[in-house]
Design a protein around this motif. Sequence first.
Motif, PDB file in Angstrom:
ATOM      1  N   ARG A 371       0.824  -1.215   0.000  1.00  0.00           N
ATOM      2  CA  ARG A 371       0.000   0.000   0.000  1.00  0.00           C
ATOM      3  C   ARG A 371       0.856   1.262   0.000  1.00  0.00           C
ATOM      4  O   ARG A 371       0.475   2.284  -0.565  1.00  0.00           O
ATOM      5  N   LEU A 372       2.005   1.188   0.653  1.00  0.00           N
ATOM      6  CA  LEU A 372       2.908   2.340   0.678  1.00  0.00           C
ATOM      7  C   LEU A 372       3.727   2.467  -0.604  1.00  0.00           C
ATOM      8  O   LEU A 372       4.393   3.475  -0.820  1.00  0.00           O
ATOM      9  N   GLY A 373       3.678   1.430  -1.440  1.00  0.00           N
ATOM     10  CA  GLY A 373       4.403   1.482  -2.716  1.00  0.00           C
ATOM     11  C   GLY A 373       5.897   1.326  -2.598  1.00  0.00           C
ATOM     12  O   GLY A 373       6.641   1.615  -3.549  1.00  0.00           O
ATOM     13  N   SER A 374       6.373   0.822  -1.451  1.00  0.00           N
ATOM     14  CA  SER A 374       7.811   0.753  -1.211  1.00  0.00           C
ATOM     15  C   SER A 374       8.542  -0.180  -2.167  1.00  0.00           C
ATOM     16  O   SER A 374       9.714   0.027  -2.473  1.00  0.00           O
ATOM     17  N   LEU A 375       7.855  -1.225  -2.637  1.00  0.00           N
ATOM     18  CA  LEU A 375       8.503  -2.212  -3.503  1.00  0.00           C
ATOM     19  C   LEU A 375       7.866  -2.278  -4.877  1.00  0.00           C
ATOM     20  O   LEU A 375       8.057  -3.256  -5.608  1.00  0.00           O
ATOM     21  N   LYS A 376       7.154  -1.240  -5.263  1.00  0.00           N
ATOM     22  CA  LYS A 376       6.401  -1.304  -6.516  1.00  0.00           C
ATOM     23  C   LYS A 376       7.305  -1.425  -7.746  1.00  0.00           C
ATOM     24  O   LYS A 376       6.902  -1.980  -8.768  1.00  0.00           O
ATOM     25  N   GLU A 377       8.556  -0.936  -7.643  1.00  0.00           N
ATOM     26  CA  GLU A 377       9.453  -1.017  -8.792  1.00  0.00           C
ATOM     27  C   GLU A 377       9.824  -2.463  -9.119  1.00  0.00           C
ATOM     28  O   GLU A 377      10.250  -2.765 -10.226  1.00  0.00           O
ATOM     29  N   ARG A 378       9.655  -3.366  -8.152  1.00  0.00           N
ATOM     30  CA  ARG A 378      10.043  -4.763  -8.350  1.00  0.00           C
ATOM     31  C   ARG A 378       8.876  -5.648  -8.783  1.00  0.00           C
ATOM     32  O   ARG A 378       9.082  -6.826  -9.093  1.00  0.00           O
ATOM     33  N   LEU A 379       7.675  -5.128  -8.785  1.00  0.00           N
ATOM     34  CA  LEU A 379       6.511  -5.971  -9.047  1.00  0.00           C
ATOM     35  C   LEU A 379       6.463  -6.493 -10.479  1.00  0.00           C
ATOM     36  O   LEU A 379       6.153  -7.666 -10.707  1.00  0.00           O
ATOM     37  N   ALA A 380       6.751  -5.657 -11.451  1.00  0.00           N
ATOM     38  CA  ALA A 380       6.656  -6.085 -12.850  1.00  0.00           C
ATOM     39  C   ALA A 380       7.571  -7.276 -13.122  1.00  0.00           C
ATOM     40  O   ALA A 380       7.146  -8.276 -13.715  1.00  0.00           O
ATOM     41  N   GLY A 396      -7.922   1.770  -1.334  1.00  0.00           N
ATOM     42  CA  GLY A 396      -6.900   2.024  -0.326  1.00  0.00           C
ATOM     43  C   GLY A 396      -5.482   1.977  -0.866  1.00  0.00           C
ATOM     44  O   GLY A 396      -4.543   2.340  -0.160  1.00  0.00           O
ATOM     45  N   LEU A 397      -5.332   1.520  -2.106  1.00  0.00           N
ATOM     46  CA  LEU A 397      -4.005   1.550  -2.722  1.00  0.00           C
ATOM     47  C   LEU A 397      -3.855   2.918  -3.379  1.00  0.00           C
ATOM     48  O   LEU A 397      -4.508   3.213  -4.387  1.00  0.00           O
ATOM     49  N   ASP A 398      -3.004   3.762  -2.804  1.00  0.00           N
ATOM     50  CA  ASP A 398      -2.941   5.164  -3.206  1.00  0.00           C
ATOM     51  C   ASP A 398      -2.117   5.420  -4.455  1.00  0.00           C
ATOM     52  O   ASP A 398      -1.957   6.564  -4.869  1.00  0.00           O
ATOM     53  N   TRP A 399      -1.580   4.377  -5.045  1.00  0.00           N
ATOM     54  CA  TRP A 399      -0.818   4.545  -6.275  1.00  0.00           C
ATOM     55  C   TRP A 399      -1.372   3.578  -7.314  1.00  0.00           C
ATOM     56  O   TRP A 399      -1.953   2.553  -6.994  1.00  0.00           O
ATOM     57  N   SER A 400      -1.208   3.940  -8.572  1.00  0.00           N
ATOM     58  CA  SER A 400      -1.790   3.150  -9.644  1.00  0.00           C
ATOM     59  C   SER A 400      -0.860   2.033 -10.107  1.00  0.00           C
ATOM     60  O   SER A 400       0.361   2.203 -10.176  1.00  0.00           O
ATOM     61  N   LEU A 401      -1.467   0.898 -10.427  1.00  0.00           N
ATOM     62  CA  LEU A 401      -0.716  -0.246 -10.937  1.00  0.00           C
ATOM     63  C   LEU A 401      -0.482  -0.155 -12.449  1.00  0.00           C
ATOM     64  O   LEU A 401       0.075  -1.081 -13.043  1.00  0.00           O
ATOM     65  N   GLU A 402      -0.897   0.929 -13.062  1.00  0.00           N
ATOM     66  CA  GLU A 402      -0.780   1.052 -14.515  1.00  0.00           C
ATOM     67  C   GLU A 402       0.668   0.899 -14.982  1.00  0.00           C
ATOM     68  O   GLU A 402       0.949   0.239 -15.980  1.00  0.00           O
ATOM     69  N   ALA A 403       1.600   1.533 -14.256  1.00  0.00           N
ATOM     70  CA  ALA A 403       3.014   1.436 -14.653  1.00  0.00           C
ATOM     71  C   ALA A 403       3.517   0.004 -14.548  1.00  0.00           C
ATOM     72  O   ALA A 403       4.318  -0.457 -15.379  1.00  0.00           O
ATOM     73  N   VAL A 404       3.045  -0.742 -13.549  1.00  0.00           N
ATOM     74  CA  VAL A 404       3.432  -2.142 -13.394  1.00  0.00           C
ATOM     75  C   VAL A 404       2.952  -2.954 -14.596  1.00  0.00           C
ATOM     76  O   VAL A 404       3.680  -3.781 -15.141  1.00  0.00           O
ATOM     77  N   VAL A 405       1.731  -2.684 -15.021  1.00  0.00           N
ATOM     78  CA  VAL A 405       1.170  -3.383 -16.179  1.00  0.00           C
ATOM     79  C   VAL A 405       1.960  -3.051 -17.445  1.00  0.00           C
ATOM     80  O   VAL A 405       2.287  -3.928 -18.250  1.00  0.00           O
ATOM     81  N   GLN A 406       2.284  -1.771 -17.599  1.00  0.00           N
ATOM     82  CA  GLN A 406       3.007  -1.339 -18.799  1.00  0.00           C
ATOM     83  C   GLN A 406       4.415  -1.936 -18.859  1.00  0.00           C
ATOM     84  O   GLN A 406       4.930  -2.233 -19.947  1.00  0.00           O
ATOM     85  N   GLN A 407       5.037  -2.134 -17.709  1.00  0.00           N
ATOM     86  CA  GLN A 407       6.414  -2.655 -17.664  1.00  0.00           C
ATOM     87  C   GLN A 407       6.467  -4.180 -17.606  1.00  0.00           C
ATOM     88  O   GLN A 407       7.544  -4.764 -17.599  1.00  0.00           O
ATOM     89  N   SER A 408       5.319  -4.824 -17.590  1.00  0.00           N
ATOM     90  CA  SER A 408       5.269  -6.269 -17.397  1.00  0.00           C
ATOM     91  C   SER A 408       5.984  -7.021 -18.516  1.00  0.00           C
ATOM     92  O   SER A 408       5.790  -6.727 -19.695  1.00  0.00           O
ATOM     93  N   PRO A 409       6.789  -8.024 -18.162  1.00  0.00           N
ATOM     94  CA  PRO A 409       7.481  -8.823 -19.183  1.00  0.00           C
ATOM     95  C   PRO A 409       6.564  -9.854 -19.844  1.00  0.00           C
ATOM     96  O   PRO A 409       6.960 -10.502 -20.807  1.00  0.00           O
ATOM     97  N   VAL A 410       5.350 -10.012 -19.292  1.00  0.00           N
ATOM     98  CA  VAL A 410       4.363 -10.947 -19.852  1.00  0.00           C
ATOM     99  C   VAL A 410       3.047 -10.195 -20.007  1.00  0.00           C
ATOM    100  O   VAL A 410       2.859  -9.122 -19.423  1.00  0.00           O
ATOM    101  N   PRO A 411       2.110 -10.697 -20.810  1.00  0.00           N
ATOM    102  CA  PRO A 411       0.821 -10.016 -20.964  1.00  0.00           C
ATOM    103  C   PRO A 411       0.174  -9.760 -19.605  1.00  0.00           C
ATOM    104  O   PRO A 411       0.101 -10.655 -18.758  1.00  0.00           O
ATOM    105  N   ALA A 412      -0.283  -8.527 -19.394  1.00  0.00           N
ATOM    106  CA  ALA A 412      -0.854  -8.145 -18.103  1.00  0.00           C
ATOM    107  C   ALA A 412      -2.056  -7.241 -18.308  1.00  0.00           C
ATOM    108  O   ALA A 412      -2.164  -6.534 -19.316  1.00  0.00           O
ATOM    109  N   ARG A 413      -2.946  -7.266 -17.330  1.00  0.00           N
ATOM    110  CA  ARG A 413      -4.179  -6.481 -17.404  1.00  0.00           C
ATOM    111  C   ARG A 413      -4.495  -5.930 -16.028  1.00  0.00           C
ATOM    112  O   ARG A 413      -4.334  -6.616 -15.019  1.00  0.00           O
ATOM    113  N   LEU A 414      -4.940  -4.682 -15.969  1.00  0.00           N
ATOM    114  CA  LEU A 414      -5.312  -4.037 -14.713  1.00  0.00           C
ATOM    115  C   LEU A 414      -6.834  -4.071 -14.569  1.00  0.00           C
ATOM    116  O   LEU A 414      -7.566  -3.663 -15.478  1.00  0.00           O
TER     117      LEU A 414
END
Length: 461
Positions: A371-380, A396-414
């Motif tokens: 929720r704090l986004g501390s490890l979001k750079e590693r999710l993709a 309650g998740l204050d940041w968007s997962l859109e960047a994670v989806v865009q950086q995904s090495p496999v097909p991803a959907r939000l």
Amino acid sequence: MHLHIVGICGTFMGSLALLARELGHRVSGSDANVYPPMSTQLSEAGIILMEGYHADNLMPRPDKVIIGNALSRGNPEVEAVLKSRLPYVSGPQWLAEEVLPGRRVLAVAGTHGKTTTASILAWLLEKAGQSPGFLIGGVPRNFGVSARLGDGAGPFVVEADEYDTAFFDKRSKFVHYRPDVAILGNLEFDHADIFDDLAAIERQFHHLVRVIPGDGALLVADRQPALERVLAQGVWTPVTRFGDDSNSTWRLVLDQEDACRFRIIRQAAVGREEAIVDWPLTGSHNARNAIAALAAAAECGVGLAFGVDALTSFESPRRRQELRGQVGGVQVIDDFAHHPTAIAATLEGLRASTSDGRVLAVIEPRSNTMRLGSLKERLAASVACADQVFWYQPEGLDWSLEAVVQQSPVPARLVSSIDEIVSAVVTHARSGDRIVVMSNGGFGGIHEKLLSALEARHESA
């Protein structure tokens, strides 16, 4: 004695409730979120559950209140406890004072794998006839409960969490347990809501190291720089290393990619032993959990050959790669992974053990760290072993997962609704696929919804 537990449905506090009931106490408790499997365990044990936090929950007046670490000042029930001068204590302190004295305590610590490793260890000791007590942050399927007293003269296995103890005690839970044997399985940054950085967590781990007696045992995973820094702060207990390093006392050699089969080499002063494990779990992370548990069990006299044989009947805890059902050749699997490292390990193991179909991952970033986004750079990067990923954007998740989806090495959907996830996944799934749902919460009952939708599709086909 009447004990009232505030925050009773957390895995730790619910387990305490089971132990208190087994000791003969009358137990009641309250929580904001009451859902299975913990609520089911508690109800079956005759424990009174109240939903929501209210001063009225303290009537009739209990003899003592145990307050969970999720509660803080301002909570109406906490304020009522303080105002009425009720005796109160933290969960870890109650465990240390009421259950652990006189027992040989084996503590399992680390960022990942604690629940599975503790479950394996308890099962090895059980099979060896030692009737261990245990408190585990999940439900080991070999036992059906998350905690029990066992033989009062036998060992006690505790999952040793580094999270803080209570609003009035900010030390990590595990410092209360004063173990005779401790496993340090791994260590990386987590719990961003209470720790500023990895160094702060390393300091807490060193507090655990400080309380292990000199004639105890400290079992430490190899190739873990953070754990080496912990030991560099001082150690007064013999250290035994385990892992895949050729110099480790307990060495792991993987014979198959899915890690269902692996070798264990024990290089002790009395000689060298070797055994082959062939068991139902997958993933190299679970093989490491197994070797840690075998090393700890050996401290209680369990031989390597006996322990390896016992592993063949081990069942993974609930919510750890747990098969919830299968419809039309499509499996629905539940997994607790919610940290990038754990997500990657789970998917790696499933990918290696999936021969024909695909691995479809459904992920809810729900933990406080997420929720704090501390490890979001590693999710993709963590989902590289999946074939398709469906990311859930929870409230309650204050940041968007859109960047994670865009950086995904496999097909991803939000996706932002559970019904939409169910529809999308079921439409996409085909026979042979494995749908793995990863979250540290109830996820709105998505597992049963997926199975029901798959069943409806199968019947209409």
